[in-house]
Structures are given as structure tokens and as C-alpha cells.
Design a protein around this motif. Sequence first.
Motif, PDB file in Angstrom:
ATOM      1  N   PRO A 139       0.801  -1.235   0.000  1.00 13.67           N
ATOM      2  CA  PRO A 139       0.000   0.000   0.000  1.00 13.67           C
ATOM      3  C   PRO A 139       0.833   1.284   0.000  1.00 13.67           C
ATOM      4  CG  PRO A 139      -0.847  -1.543   1.639  1.00 13.67           C
ATOM      5  CD  PRO A 139       0.430  -2.123   1.100  1.00 13.67           C
ATOM      6  N   LEU A 140       1.951   1.306   0.736  1.00 11.85           N
ATOM      7  CA  LEU A 140       2.780   2.512   0.751  1.00 11.85           C
ATOM      8  C   LEU A 140       3.364   2.771  -0.633  1.00 11.85           C
ATOM      9  CD1 LEU A 140       4.279   4.875   2.112  1.00 11.85           C
ATOM     10  CD2 LEU A 140       6.098   3.252   2.645  1.00 11.85           C
ATOM     11  N   LEU A 141       3.961   1.751  -1.247  1.00 16.04           N
ATOM     12  CA  LEU A 141       4.551   1.942  -2.578  1.00 16.04           C
ATOM     13  C   LEU A 141       3.494   2.339  -3.602  1.00 16.04           C
ATOM     14  CD1 LEU A 141       7.202  -0.896  -2.980  1.00 16.04           C
ATOM     15  CD2 LEU A 141       7.569   1.529  -2.547  1.00 16.04           C
ATOM     16  N   ALA A 142       2.336   1.711  -3.516  1.00 12.70           N
ATOM     17  CA  ALA A 142       1.259   2.010  -4.473  1.00 12.70           C
ATOM     18  C   ALA A 142       0.778   3.456  -4.350  1.00 12.70           C
ATOM     19  CB  ALA A 142       0.097   1.041  -4.265  1.00 12.70           C
ATOM     20  N   SER A 143       0.942   4.072  -3.174  1.00 16.91           N
ATOM     21  CA  SER A 143       0.468   5.442  -2.969  1.00 16.91           C
ATOM     22  C   SER A 143       1.444   6.504  -3.466  1.00 16.91           C
ATOM     23  CB  SER A 143       0.192   5.672  -1.476  1.00 16.91           C
ATOM     24  OG  SER A 143       1.403   5.766  -0.743  1.00 16.91           O
ATOM     25  N   LEU A 144       2.649   6.093  -3.857  1.00 16.41           N
ATOM     26  CA  LEU A 144       3.686   7.055  -4.244  1.00 16.41           C
ATOM     27  C   LEU A 144       3.808   7.191  -5.751  1.00 16.41           C
ATOM     28  CD1 LEU A 144       6.472   5.870  -1.780  1.00 16.41           C
ATOM     29  CD2 LEU A 144       5.087   7.953  -1.581  1.00 16.41           C
ATOM     30  N   PRO A 145       4.138   8.402  -6.237  1.00 17.70           N
ATOM     31  CA  PRO A 145       4.452   8.552  -7.660  1.00 17.70           C
ATOM     32  C   PRO A 145       5.713   7.743  -7.990  1.00 17.70           C
ATOM     33  CG  PRO A 145       4.378  10.704  -6.548  1.00 17.70           C
ATOM     34  CD  PRO A 145       4.225   9.653  -5.495  1.00 17.70           C
TER      35      PRO A 145
END
Length: 183
Positions: A139-145
Amino acid sequence: MGPFYGYALPFAKGGDMAPAGHPDTITVHGRVHDGAGQPIPDALLEFWQPAPDGSRAGAPGSLRRDPVTGEIVGRHGVDFTGFGRVATDADGHYTLRTLPPGGVPYISVCVFARGLLHHLFTRVYLPGPAGAGDPAADPLLASLPPRRRATLLAAPEGEKTYRFDIRLQGDGAHEETVFLDFG
């Protein structure tokens, strides 16, 4: 003056989280850079992670050490503790030898360095079989550009070796590492 992280906090073999000779040992290494892109020779990194089976209990005694030699006396070299502490060398380089984390595709990192009033938290995401599943599904990686996400991804460098540089600020050519706020 200070802080001086290279005194009293680092301990001998602090970056050797994996039991000696374990066949699944991976190596994560890199440099810590300041805002001008220069290596930081006096940073201190702490690493936490679950064991390969996903357990987070660790083994007691990771910080017990002999006051004369600095050698770890709280563990016998067979148990996995899930904790490591590594100082950077004169070139800002660090090396961690550990086991692949279970249940998550990352290793947690806390950075202490000159110029920081508070320590910083980040993660090293491991690609492929060393990580638990697909890091892009996190989820953290998916939320980042994509450009910011790239600052959390370790780069493979041969078999079971990964490169992960930490940048305390962007220097124009490189992005600042993503740091987490747990406040």
C-alpha cells in the motif's frame, strides 16, 4: 558539538543479523548522502524486520555486549534477532547481512545522522524472491508517484546482494529518500 553516533552506539558485527553461514543470507549495502550529494561518514542506521517465517519475536540479547571487546554476548550466532545497528564508514558506506523478511517485502530502517534533530524512518523494499511477494502491491509503494517510489527500492547487484542508498535531501540529480512520519 555532536551528536557523535560513532561512539558507544555501534557494536561489533552489528550488521550481521543473519546467523553465520546461513544459506539464505542476503546482503544489503549502500551509502548515506547529505543534501549536497556527499557521503556521510558518521551516520548510524538501525534495521528491524520479521524473521523469514514472518514472526516478529526475534531472539533476546541483540544489544548485550562485552564492555571491553564490543562483541555481542547476548546471542550465540544461531538465532535470528530481527535487529541490526550499523555505522557508516569513512565513505558513508554501510553493509547489512540478514535473512529475507517474511510476510512483508521490506526491511525497516531508522537513520541517525549529523544535522538531523530527529531520526528518520524509511524502508528498503527488496525485489524478487528476497521480498515477500510483489513490492508494488504494498500500500505505501502504491500510494507514491514512480519517482518517489524508486527511492525505496533496493537494486539487485548479483546473487543475494542489493544496493540501497539513502539520500537525506535531493541534490538535483537524485530524489530525496521517502521518509515516514509516525507522529
